[in-house]
Structures are given as structure tokens and as C-alpha cells.
Design an enzyme around this catalytic site. Structure first.
Site, PDB file in Angstrom:
ATOM      1  N   ARG A 184       0.558 -28.548 -55.458  1.00 36.16           N
ATOM      2  CA  ARG A 184       0.488 -29.623 -54.455  1.00 36.16           C
ATOM      3  C   ARG A 184       0.422 -29.082 -53.025  1.00 36.16           C
ATOM      4  O   ARG A 184       0.791 -29.783 -52.071  1.00 36.16           O
ATOM      5  CB  ARG A 184       1.690 -30.580 -54.581  1.00 36.16           C
ATOM      6  CG  ARG A 184       1.805 -31.257 -55.942  1.00 36.16           C
ATOM      7  CD  ARG A 184       0.697 -32.256 -56.160  1.00 36.16           C
ATOM      8  NE  ARG A 184       0.775 -32.899 -57.461  1.00 36.16           N
ATOM      9  CZ  ARG A 184      -0.097 -33.790 -57.910  1.00 36.16           C
ATOM     10  NH1 ARG A 184      -1.123 -34.135 -57.153  1.00 36.16           N
ATOM     11  NH2 ARG A 184       0.030 -34.327 -59.101  1.00 36.16           N
ATOM     12  N   MET A 185      -0.052 -27.869 -52.873  1.00 35.58           N
ATOM     13  CA  MET A 185      -0.210 -27.284 -51.542  1.00 35.58           C
ATOM     14  C   MET A 185      -1.618 -27.614 -51.014  1.00 35.58           C
ATOM     15  O   MET A 185      -2.397 -26.733 -50.633  1.00 35.58           O
ATOM     16  CB  MET A 185       0.003 -25.771 -51.611  1.00 35.58           C
ATOM     17  CG  MET A 185       1.406 -25.369 -52.040  1.00 35.58           C
ATOM     18  SD  MET A 185       2.634 -25.764 -50.763  1.00 35.58           S
ATOM     19  CE  MET A 185       2.266 -24.484 -49.578  1.00 35.58           C
TER      20      MET A 185
END
Length: 207
Positions: A184-185
Site C-alpha cells: 500500500r505504498m
């Protein structure tokens, strides 16, 4: 997953040009209807509402460029867009990318609407006359009967553009280009301005 990284994202490019590059990448990937976009508006009661429409190219105004689409001017979305604001979202799952747009709304010229209407398949032209979009109807046969009545009315001749049908353009005040990353970066690249004539402020958002 996209190969773009924060070091090479083309932030110096015009966002309209960059969007077309993203759209072409979705087309080249073989995505079905890559020009489908979610149109978000807000009702008079403050209820957010969303539906899918189709991007039909850019439309140029006097001092502006907008994302163009066409619809019934008596529809719910048209009534909600009369407040002058809307949001758009393109999501290309095969590329793990999306583009989100926020901006103001205005109608295209009548000439532009009529010119596009002439390019539509005849069945779609008749459908524009037949549908009282967003209105309650008794059943589907009612709609089929209306279609047949307009088919008979315009038999053997050109179907004119209905007065209640035409184009809109959403003129971006903000673009956000989103690229998926592991953990989720995600990368979020933003172009933002206060008015049509301002330059773009460029920055990143945290995912």
C-alpha cells in the site's frame, strides 16, 4: 505493476498530455472500454451519487480545456451538475493505475453537441429521443413503444439532435495520478490550480 518510480515520474509534463499517455497505455493493454469514467456529483440533499459515462475527447472553451461527455440535460446528473462542480475517476485495473479529476462543469456549445450527435449510430440517436432519463417508467415495454414511435417519426430521414441532449466538459482544477505499489505504498502525483488561468502546483500525497 507500473514501472514508474518517484524519480522518473514525468511531473514536468502537462497533465492533459500525461492523461492521454495513460489512456493509450490502457488501450494498448487491451482493456475493454478504457475511456469509461465514473462521474461523481452531489444531490440537492447532499447525497453523493456516481455513475459511469464515457470520455469523448477534450473540449476547448475560451480559456479552458475539459473532459467531454454527453447525456440528457433533464437527467439527475445534469441537474446535479448545474451546481457547477463534479468529479471523475478512471480506473485501469490491468495497469494498476487510476486518474482522479476534480473540477468545474459547463455545457459544450450546441454546435459541438450536434456535430457529435451526427457521429452516433442511428439506434443510439433514436435512444436519445426515447429515454426520459432518470424518470420513473411503468415497464420496459413503455420504453420500447417510445423507441418505435420515434423510429417511425424519423423513418427515411436524418435523426436530429434532441434539444434536451448534449455535451458537458469537466474542466480540471485538480488531477491526481495514482500508481499502485506493494504494501500500500502507492504513489499519488497531484496537479492543482485555483482557476482555469493559473499554472499547475505539483506535489505528492501520502497514500
Amino acid at each position: 505493476m507500473s514501472q514508474l518510480t518517484p524519480d522518473i515520474f514525468p511531473f514536468d509534463q502537462d497533465p492533459f498530455d500525461l492523461f492521454l499517455q495513460e489512456l493509450k497505455a490502457a488501450e494498448d493493454a487491451g482493456m475493454k472500454e478504457p475511456n469509461a469514467m465514473t462521474l461523481a456529483t452531489v444531490s440537492a440533499m447532499g447525497q453523493p451519487r456516481a455513475r459511469t459515462v464515457f470520455f469523448k475527447g477534450y473540449s476547448d472553451g475560451e480559456n479552458s480545456k475539459g473532459f467531454r461527455f454527453f447525456t440528457n440535460y433533464d437527467s439527475d446528473k445534469a441537474n446535479e451538475m448545474s451546481r457547477g462542480r463534479a468529479g471523475l475517476l478512471f480506473h485501469w485495473n490491468l495497469l494498476e493505475r487510476q486518474v482522479r479529476i476534480e473540477g468545474r462543469v459547463e455545457k459544450t456549445s450546441r454546435e459541438e453537441s450536434e456535430a457529435y450527435f451526427r457521429t452516433r449510430p442511428r439506434i443510439s440517436q433514436l435512444g436519445a429521443w426515447s429515454s426520459e432519463q432518470s424518470r420513473e417508467i411503468p415497464n420496459h415495454k413503455w420504453l420500447e413503444d417510445r423507441f418505435e414511435s420515434f423510429e417511425a417519426k424519423f423513418a427515411g430521414g436524418e435523426v436530429p439532435c434532441p434539444p434536451h441532449w448534449g455535451g458537458y466538459r469537466v474542466i480540471p482544477l485538480e488531477f491526481e495520478f495514482w500508481i499502485a505499489r506493494a504494501g500500500r505504498m502507492h504513489e499519488r502525483y497531484v496537479y492543482q490550480r485555483l482557476s482555469d488561468t493559473d499554472g499547475w502546483r505539483r506535489f505528492m500525497r501520502s497514500p
